[in-house]
Design a protein around this motif. Structure first.
Motif, PDB file in Angstrom:
ATOM      1  N   UNK A 133       0.759  -1.286  -0.011  1.00 42.88           N
ATOM      2  CA  UNK A 133      -0.074   0.138  -0.162  1.00 42.88           C
ATOM      3  C   UNK A 133       0.736   1.212   0.026  1.00 42.88           C
ATOM      4  N   UNK A 134       2.059   1.129   0.741  1.00 38.30           N
ATOM      5  CA  UNK A 134       2.985   2.464   0.682  1.00 38.30           C
ATOM      6  C   UNK A 134       3.260   3.131  -0.243  1.00 38.30           C
ATOM      7  N   UNK A 135       3.790   2.562  -1.600  1.00 37.99           N
ATOM      8  CA  UNK A 135       4.091   3.219  -2.710  1.00 37.99           C
ATOM      9  C   UNK A 135       3.039   4.039  -3.401  1.00 37.99           C
ATOM     10  N   UNK A 194       0.680  11.414  -2.281  1.00 39.43           N
ATOM     11  CA  UNK A 194       1.037  12.430  -1.570  1.00 39.43           C
ATOM     12  C   UNK A 194       2.183  13.385  -2.317  1.00 39.43           C
ATOM     13  N   UNK A 195       3.210  12.787  -2.897  1.00 41.99           N
ATOM     14  CA  UNK A 195       4.281  13.433  -3.827  1.00 41.99           C
ATOM     15  C   UNK A 195       3.640  14.602  -4.478  1.00 41.99           C
ATOM     16  N   UNK A 196       2.272  14.299  -5.062  1.00 45.01           N
ATOM     17  CA  UNK A 196       1.867  15.336  -5.995  1.00 45.01           C
ATOM     18  C   UNK A 196       1.403  16.729  -5.130  1.00 45.01           C
ATOM     19  N   UNK A 197       1.044  16.557  -4.079  1.00 47.43           N
ATOM     20  CA  UNK A 197       0.588  17.740  -3.233  1.00 47.43           C
ATOM     21  C   UNK A 197       1.588  18.134  -2.167  1.00 47.43           C
ATOM     22  N   UNK A 202      12.082   3.114   5.467  1.00 46.10           N
ATOM     23  CA  UNK A 202      11.593   2.505   6.395  1.00 46.10           C
ATOM     24  C   UNK A 202      10.924   1.107   5.776  1.00 46.10           C
ATOM     25  N   UNK A 203      10.315   1.393   4.789  1.00 44.05           N
ATOM     26  CA  UNK A 203       9.630   0.125   4.068  1.00 44.05           C
ATOM     27  C   UNK A 203      10.512  -0.818   3.879  1.00 44.05           C
ATOM     28  N   UNK A 206      -5.564   5.817   2.779  1.00 44.03           N
ATOM     29  CA  UNK A 206      -5.212   6.142   4.339  1.00 44.03           C
ATOM     30  C   UNK A 206      -6.191   5.029   5.104  1.00 44.03           C
ATOM     31  N   UNK A 207      -7.463   4.846   4.771  1.00 49.64           N
ATOM     32  CA  UNK A 207      -8.458   3.872   5.467  1.00 49.64           C
ATOM     33  C   UNK A 207      -7.719   2.681   5.227  1.00 49.64           C
ATOM     34  N   UNK A 208      -7.258   2.108   3.865  1.00 49.94           N
ATOM     35  CA  UNK A 208      -6.680   0.786   3.935  1.00 49.94           C
ATOM     36  C   UNK A 208      -5.582   0.372   4.626  1.00 49.94           C
ATOM     37  N   UNK A 209      -4.765   1.526   5.017  1.00 52.45           N
ATOM     38  CA  UNK A 209      -3.431   1.447   5.659  1.00 52.45           C
ATOM     39  C   UNK A 209      -3.640   1.591   7.009  1.00 52.45           C
ATOM     40  N   UNK A 210      -4.754   2.302   7.578  1.00 57.05           N
ATOM     41  CA  UNK A 210      -5.221   2.173   9.066  1.00 57.05           C
ATOM     42  C   UNK A 210      -5.733   0.906   9.469  1.00 57.05           C
TER      43      UNK A 210
END
Length: 185
Positions: free
Chosen positions: A51-53, A59-62, A76-77, A123-127
């Motif tokens: 999920x992280x990539x 997020x990179x775009x923002x 860390x990943x 974010x939901x999937x990661x949580x």
């Protein structure tokens, strides 16, 4: 009389042999449960890893100027996936969790990002994955505790030492994660 003593000894040896087999089989079952519990943690860590990539790219775009944070998450990943034992995996996973918390804190500064449907779903999937990892850690530690108690208590410790069963390591959090986070308004 000699035959009676011989019969008693044979029965005692058979009973001890059966007891040894029963205890050994129980230890095998417990060790396999520990290995299965660890595999469940690895499944959830892999899910988070996958999920992280997507999250980082969103997020990179923002948040182009948050390059260091995104690099730390990537490092860390990679550390989680290259860990070789329970201790290294726990340490790397805890570091990744803390960097992800930083990422979500940064996301608060970008209203467009927070409203982005893709980011919200990631974010939901990661949580959800973080919650599953926490549950899997707890289950693993409970399973390891039962196993370690078994190989350290009589009579199973005798069979365990003869057959080479070793104590397993718990999946522990870092001291920093045990501390209550400071919230300021």
């Amino acid at each position: 009389m000699v035959y009676l003593i011989a019969e008693i000894l044979v029965v005692a040896v058979i009973i001890l042999g059966l007891l040894f087999v029963i205890i050994y089989n129980d230890l095998i079952k417990q060790r396999n449960r520990v290995e299965n519990a660890w595999a469940q943690i690895e499944v959830q860590l892999k899910r988070r890893y996958d999920l992280i990539p997507n999250l980082v790219e969103t997020v990179k775009g923002y948040a182009k100027h948050e390059k260091t944070l995104l690099e730390n998450i990537t490092k860390a990943r990679a550390a989680v996936m290259s860990a070789n034992n329970v201790h290294e995996t726990a340490e790397a996973s805890n570091y990744l969790s803390s960097t992800l918390k930083s990422l979500f804190a940064v996301a608060e500064n970008y209203p467009d990002l927070k409203a982005n449907q893709n980011f919200m779903q990631l974010q939901k999937d990661l949580m959800e994955t973080e919650n599953k990892i926490a549950y899997a850690r707890q289950f693993y530690n409970d399973t390891v505790m039962k196993y370690n108690i078994s190989i350290q208590t009589i009579p199973k410790n005798i069979v365990a030492s003869i057959t080479g069963f070793q104590k397993k390591e718990l999946f522990e959090t870092l001291q920093a994660e045990r501390e209550t986070p400071k919230v300021e308004f």
